[in-house]
Design an enzyme around this catalytic site. Structure first.
Site, PDB file in Angstrom:
ATOM      1  N   ASN A 146     -21.890 -23.440  -8.911  1.00 34.66           N
ATOM      2  CA  ASN A 146     -21.763 -24.525  -9.878  1.00 34.66           C
ATOM      3  C   ASN A 146     -20.335 -25.309  -9.608  1.00 34.66           C
ATOM      4  OD1 ASN A 146     -23.779 -24.337 -11.877  1.00 34.66           O
ATOM      5  ND2 ASN A 146     -22.971 -22.621 -12.689  1.00 34.66           N
ATOM      6  N   CYS A 168     -30.968 -22.965  -9.760  1.00 41.13           N
ATOM      7  CA  CYS A 168     -30.241 -22.636 -11.147  1.00 41.13           C
ATOM      8  C   CYS A 168     -31.203 -21.793 -11.990  1.00 41.13           C
ATOM      9  CB  CYS A 168     -29.804 -23.965 -11.902  1.00 41.13           C
ATOM     10  SG  CYS A 168     -29.164 -23.857 -13.621  1.00 41.13           S
ATOM     11  N   TYR A 252     -27.640 -26.737 -22.420  1.00 40.93           N
ATOM     12  CA  TYR A 252     -26.451 -27.503 -21.963  1.00 40.93           C
ATOM     13  C   TYR A 252     -26.321 -28.609 -22.712  1.00 40.93           C
ATOM     14  CZ  TYR A 252     -24.694 -24.123 -18.273  1.00 40.93           C
ATOM     15  OH  TYR A 252     -24.330 -22.748 -17.881  1.00 40.93           O
TER      16      TYR A 252
END
Length: 440
Positions: A146, A168, A252
């Protein structure tokens, strides 16, 4: 087949090894090289010995190599995975705590924290890509590191190796969560994903080929049935907002649609010394104590608390699909190539792809819904300018990237925070050295 994992001393490595073991019949990896740096040598040896015990227990003919010599490992590789953290967890703690000092969200892949993780990481990934181009030009670089979107953007724009994919676990998590929500097998569920890494949306959901999006949105309006992750506060979405949005946000998105609530939670953690990075640091110490146990020969269940569950599925499925030319659909970070009409063709996007022996082929999405296009454009602008700052060492570009991020609340505070973070991370930011010492 030879696989190289850079950042091999990561606490995630046992899950990756488990994934390779479980797929050995279709993905016959003969050599797994775990690579780390001098500062990570102790962790590499602990994890490496556990990996060897796991392989021996499984009776799989895979040889585990441990090394600090990256170029030796890369020579002749077929797949290279990267899961590193430049500056280790101490750097993540700074990424989370320093923004909170200024009353702004601190997180390792979003906002100021994400910017600085990218600034530290991108030059190292570009060096790895250049070495691959010389030592294993036909190998695929599969990046877990990341901020995956920004890193993939930089590799595509500035790298010297074409075979690059960002991976991911978030889309995998979302699909499994929605399958559980619907009480159906995950193999029956298909989601049309579109967006950027940690900024991806479920545009539509299908069970056995029939759209069930409206039903999923209705279920998600129940606070007890909403998606979250180990590393994000499970704050419930407003039911009317979810219905009006009409598509599925990822966990997120709470950083953008629930800024005040997230900040309040993080400030409480800041005061008590329990930010996510500090929790992870404690958890990692406990995991490595477990890993030292000579009787441990499988991945411990405690690793699931680390927050990166299903990375092995995402990475190993990708390698197997390329190796076996499966033509299946996976959600990956790749070159846009027109899949999302609103974004540049050369930019990194996270979309569904058909995976073949020649790599992932993005599936056309068309135009993004108006409701989400603006935020995605803003984050893509942030990623592009941040990647340029990482490559050039430009203070002005770093300041611009910091200021235009939607989690930054003031241009004045942005500059103060930028200077603080440059000073705090200067050991890992050699590209900024000249401006750093002339301005602080």
């Amino acid at each position: 087949m030879k696989v190289v994992t850079i950042g091999g001393g990561s606490s995630y490595t046992p899950e990756f090894v488990e994934g390779l073991i479980n797929r050995y019949e279709e993905l016959p990896v003969k050599e797994l090289w775990l690579v780390d740096i001098e500062e990570g040598k102790e962790k590499l040896e602990i994890v490496g010995h556990l990996a060897k015990r796991m392989v021996e227990q499984a009776k799989v003919p895979m040889t585990i190599h441990l090394t600090l010599d990256r170029q030796k490992a890369l020579k002749g590789a077929d797949f290279v995975t990267t899961q590193m953290r430049v500056g280790q967890l101490e750097a993540r703690i700074l990424d989370e705590r320093l923004p909170l000092k200024y009353g702004m969200i601190g997180q390792e892949t979003n906002g100021a924290g994400g910017l600085f993780k990218g600034l530290r990481t991108i030059p190292v990934l570009l060096d790895i890509a250049a070495e691959m181009n010389q030592l294993c030009p036909d190998a695929w670089l599969i990046n877990f590191t990341n901020p995956a979107g920004m890193v993939t953007e930089a590799l595509l724009r500035y790298g010297h190796h074409d075979k690059v994919v960002g991976v991911c676990n978030l889309p995998v998590n979302m699909r499994m969560t929605i399958a559980k929500l619907l009480n159906v097998g995950v193999d029956r569920v298909h989601i049309d994903f579109a967006g950027l890494n940690h900024m991806v949306y479920g545009i539509d959901v299908f069970v056995d080929g029939v759209s069930v999006l409206d039903h999923v949105l209705e279920l998600m309006s129940d606070p007890e049935k909403q998606m979250s992750m180990k590393n994000i506060a499970p704050l419930p979405w407003d039911a009317d907002f979810i219905r009006s949005l009409g598509i599925i946000p990822c966990p997120y998105h709470r950083y953008y649609y629930k800024k005040d609530e997230i900040l309040e939670t993080e400030l409480e953690e800041y005061e008590t010394g329990t930010t996510r990075a500090e929790v992870v640091q404690k958890l990692e110490r406990e995991l490595f104590e477990l890993y030292k146990d000579e009787d441990l020969k499988v991945k411990p269940r405690q690793l699931e608390q680390r927050g990166g569950a299903y990375y092995s599925d995402a990475a190993c499925n990708l390698m197997s699909s390329i190796f076996n030319d499966k033509g299946d659909i996976q959600t990956l970070n790749v070159r846009n190539d027109g899949a999302i009409k609103d974004l540049p063709i050369e930019s990194a996007v996270e979309v569904n792809c058909v995976v073949t022996k020649s790599g992932p082929k993005p599936i056309a999405v068309g135009e993004l819904p108006v409701a989400i296009n603006g935020l995605i454009q803003q984050i893509k602008s942030f990623e592009r300018i941040a990647a340029e700052a990482a490559v050039t060492g430009s203070y002005d570009m770093a300041l611009l990237a910091m200021t235009i991020n939607p989690l930054i609340t003031s241009d004045i505070k942005a500059k103060q925070l930028l200077n603080d973070m440059l000073e705090a991370h200067k050991k890992y930011l050699p590209q900024f050295k000249e401006r750093l010492y002339s301005s602080l």
